[in-house]
Structures are given as structure tokens and as C-alpha cells.
Design a protein around this motif. Structure first.
Motif, short mmCIF file in Angstrom:
data_model
loop_
_atom_site.label_atom_id
_atom_site.label_comp_id
_atom_site.label_asym_id
_atom_site.label_seq_id
_atom_site.Cartn_x
_atom_site.Cartn_y
_atom_site.Cartn_z
N ALA A 72 0.84 -1.20 0.00
CA ALA A 72 0.00 0.00 0.00
C ALA A 72 0.87 1.25 0.00
O ALA A 72 0.61 2.22 -0.74
CB ALA A 72 -0.93 0.00 1.21
N ALA A 77 0.08 5.29 -1.05
CA ALA A 77 -0.86 5.59 0.03
C ALA A 77 -0.16 5.52 1.38
O ALA A 77 0.99 5.07 1.48
CB ALA A 77 -2.03 4.60 0.00
N SER A 81 -3.62 2.50 5.46
CA SER A 81 -4.81 2.19 4.66
C SER A 81 -5.00 0.69 4.46
O SER A 81 -6.10 0.22 4.21
CB SER A 81 -4.72 2.88 3.29
OG SER A 81 -3.61 2.38 2.55
N SER A 142 -14.89 -5.07 1.29
CA SER A 142 -14.14 -4.61 0.13
C SER A 142 -14.35 -5.54 -1.05
O SER A 142 -13.79 -6.65 -1.09
CB SER A 142 -12.64 -4.52 0.45
OG SER A 142 -11.90 -4.20 -0.71
N GLU A 144 -13.22 -5.32 -3.98
CA GLU A 144 -12.03 -5.50 -4.79
C GLU A 144 -10.97 -6.34 -4.09
O GLU A 144 -10.22 -7.07 -4.74
CB GLU A 144 -11.44 -4.14 -5.16
CG GLU A 144 -12.28 -3.34 -6.15
CD GLU A 144 -11.64 -2.01 -6.50
OE1 GLU A 144 -11.32 -1.80 -7.68
OE2 GLU A 144 -11.45 -1.20 -5.58
N LEU A 204 -6.12 -1.77 -1.32
CA LEU A 204 -6.48 -0.81 -0.27
C LEU A 204 -5.62 0.44 -0.33
O LEU A 204 -6.00 1.48 0.22
CB LEU A 204 -6.40 -1.47 1.10
CG LEU A 204 -7.38 -2.64 1.34
CD1 LEU A 204 -7.30 -3.11 2.79
CD2 LEU A 204 -8.81 -2.26 0.99
N GLY A 205 -4.48 0.34 -0.99
CA GLY A 205 -3.62 1.50 -1.15
C GLY A 205 -3.95 2.31 -2.40
O GLY A 205 -3.20 3.22 -2.76
N GLY A 206 -5.05 1.96 -3.06
CA GLY A 206 -5.48 2.72 -4.22
C GLY A 206 -4.91 2.28 -5.55
O GLY A 206 -5.08 2.97 -6.55
N GLY A 207 -4.25 1.13 -5.58
CA GLY A 207 -3.65 0.65 -6.83
C GLY A 207 -4.27 -0.65 -7.30
O GLY A 207 -3.55 -1.61 -7.61
N ALA A 208 -5.58 -0.69 -7.38
CA ALA A 208 -6.28 -1.93 -7.74
C ALA A 208 -5.84 -2.49 -9.08
O ALA A 208 -5.86 -3.71 -9.30
CB ALA A 208 -7.80 -1.70 -7.74
#
Length: 339
Positions: A72, A77, A81, A142, A144, A204-208
Motif C-alpha cells: 500500500a 498511500a 490504509s 471490500s 475488490e 487498499l492503497g489505491g492501486g487496484a
């Protein structure tokens, strides 16, 4: 590039930093369990003795939660997170160890009695189930991240099943376990959860968008990690591993160094096969078996394959997360321990 060439902080410092971040959330999650399950969970996680008294000892490597947090962070991020992912993978790992010790009849874990030896088989099974249920709850919200944890659980069970099935197959000849079969089993049993740690961490760190490749990275890292454990299971220092020397050979466990040695054609491999078929039970026989494995090239091949899978995992990591020095330090440390 070899991990040793990077100017990176010591892995132990990375682990300590990550543990400080996720452990309060892990303790809070465990506190929601039935008091008896919470007490057993505290024992297996290294926080308490068998009587529930605070204990300061070996709490495990915390590799999986650290990977989730560092992924993450490397994705840009705040590491915090990914705390739910870190807690989830640590709980699944704890669950798997509780059940593995029961299946393998291992009486020691981290220099202490295994949970089933301390509390009994039935209570230990219930505690393991509680840890698993608690893990799933961490990522249930979540859409994702949860598929990666679910996939890891399926692969973990499939891998454990294959590992058990190997026990009934011959050491050599028709029906023998091949090194390719063993590697495929390891991708699931050990790699799946490391893949989930990496994938859920970046989600969860915004890099799906990075998650599928990081899933693959974690699985490859898992093979390297398991091969290192296989080497330590034969030649490791008991004061470090927490288990008797030659423990895997003593149990007649089919691990990569042994299978690689048996796949050769020399006298050492033939002698090893005969010794294993007869049952290497006493100390001298076990030590002799370890020498034969090394003489036949099993140790060298395991070390080389561990390095190969680590290199492949790091290449994928570099492509996804170029600013991941701490993550690199941690991954490299998993294999450095065998060199």
C-alpha cells in the motif's frame, strides 16, 4: 538485480515498523472473540502463555501483514490504509499454523508447545476456525480485495490437500512426487497467502489495477519462501527455527531438497531412497539422510530455485512498484537466511 545490491534499510527494522502499525488492530479484532477463543488466539499469536498471562517471546515473522502494508505504501498511500488486509492475512496465517500442527502432529511452534498440545485438539480446531472467520470479516466490505483473500483460502486448502496426498506416494519410481508437482503445490499452500497480502495491500492503497500482477508476485515469492523453509527444515539451527534439527527428514516429509536429490541418478540418490523407504528414524540415520540429500545435489538445487523465484518476484515488483525499497528489503531477507 540482486537484492544485496540495493541500498535498503534492514528488514528487521521494517518488520518492527509494520508490527507497530497493525498489531493494535489485530489485538482489537481478537478481543471480539469468545473469551476462550480469544485466550487461545492470544497464545498462538505469542501474546500470552497457556494460562493467559502476558508473554514476551517470539510472535512470528509478521511477513504477510508487512507485505500488505508495504505494498500500500509503495503504491503511494499511507501504509495504514492496508491495516485491514494486514490483519486478515495474519489471522489466516495463524489459522493455517494451528491446523497444520494438528495435521502434522507437530508438538512445538516458536519454541513453545503447539496450540493443540497446550489446550487439546478440539479446542485448537475451534480456535483455528475462529481465527479464519475473523479474518474473512476484515475484508468482507471490500469488493475488490475480498476475491484475493478468497482465492488464497482456496489455494491454501488445495495445497495442503496435495501436500497430504504426497505422503502416501512412493519416494521413487512410478507414482513418485515430482519436483514440478511439489512446486505447483507450494504456489498454492504458501504462495497464495503471500499473493493475497500483496494484492489486497495495493487494492487498499489505491492501486487496484496492479493487484493481478502483485498477486502473481506474491505467489512466486511464496515458492522462494517455502524452498528456504525446506532447506532450514533439514539444515536449520533449532535455536532459530524453533523445531528440532532434521525435523522434516525425521517425519519423512517430502520436501523439495529431498525430491530433487531423489530425481538424480547417482549412488547418493539410490542410498537415500533405500534409507527413506526403510524409515530414517534414529538420529544417525536422519543425519546420514541429510548428508545424502546434500551429496546428491538437493540442497544446491533448492537454493538455486529459491533464488530464481525471488528474482522473478522482484522483477514483477519493480515493474509495478518502482519505489519499494522497504518491500525489497523484506523480500530479500526471506531468502538471505539460507545463504
Amino acid at each position: 538485480m540482486d537484492a544485496a545490491e540495493w541500498d535498503i534499510p534492514p528488514a528487521d527494522e521494517v518488520i518492527v515498523r509494520c508490527r507497530r502499525l497493525f498489531e493494535p488492530a489485530l489485538r482489537e479484532a481478537v478481543s471480539a472473540l469468545h473469551p476462550w477463543s480469544a485466550r487461545m488466539a492470544s497464545f498462538t499469536l505469542g501474546w500470552a502463555d497457556a494460562h493467559g498471562r502476558p508473554y514476551e517471546g517470539n510472535v512470528g515473522k509478521s511477513v504477510r501483514p508487512a507485505i500488505a502494508l508495504l505494498c500500500a505504501e509503495a503504491a503511494g498511500a499511507d501504509a495504514a490504509s492496508a491495516v485491514p488486509a494486514a490483519v486478515a492475512v495474519e489471522l489466516v496465517h495463524a489459522f493455517s499454523l494451528v491446523h497444520d500442527d494438528i495435521i502434522d502432529l507437530d508438538e512445538r511452534r516458536r519454541h513453545r508447545p503447539a496450540l493443540w498440545k497446550a489446550y487439546g485438539t478440539g479446542p485448537a480446531l475451534l480456535a483455528g476456525d475462529a481465527l479464519l472467520a475473523l479474518a474473512v470479516a476484515q475484508l468482507a466490505g471490500s469488493a475488490e480485495a475480498m476475491p484475493y483473500l478468497s482465492s488464497a483460502l482456496m489455494e491454501l486448502v488445495q495445497g495442503q490437500t496435495a501436500d497430504m496426498a504426497f505422503e502416501d506416494r512412493p519416494w521413487r519410481g512410478p507414482g513418485a512426487v515430482t519436483v514440478d508437482e511439489y512446486t505447483e503445490m507450494t504456489l498454492g499452500k504458501t504462495g497464495g497467502l503471500l499473493g493475497a497480502a500483496a494484492a489486497t495491500g495495493v487494492v487498499l492503497g489505491g492501486g487496484a489495477e496492479l493487484a493481478p500482477r502483485m498477486w502473481r508476485m506474491g505467489r512466486e515469492l511464496g515458492v522462494a519462501f517455502q524452498l528456504a523453509d525446506d532447506i532450514l527444515g533439514i539444515w536449520g539451527d533449532p535455536t532459530v527455527t524453533g523445531k528440532p534439527a532434521d525435523s522434516d527428514l525425521r517425519r519423512g516429509k517430502k520436501t523439495y531438497p529431498v525430491l530433487a536429490a531423489l530425481a538424480t541418478d547417482g549412488a547418493a540418490a539410490r542410498d537415500l531412497a533405500a534409507l527413506l523407504a526403510a524409515g530414517a528414524a534414529d538420529d544417525e540415520a536422519v543425519r546420514h539422510a541429510a548428508r545424502l540429500v546434500e551429496e546428491a545435489g538437493g540442497r544446491a538445487e533448492a537454493e538455486a530455485l529459491a533464488d530464481h523465484y525471488l528474482s522473478s518476484a522482484l522483477d514483477t515488483m519493480d515493474a509495478c512498484l518502482p519505489d519499494a525499497a522497504d518491500l525489497r528489503a523484506l523480500c530479500g531477507s526471506l531468502i538471505d537466511r539460507i545463504h
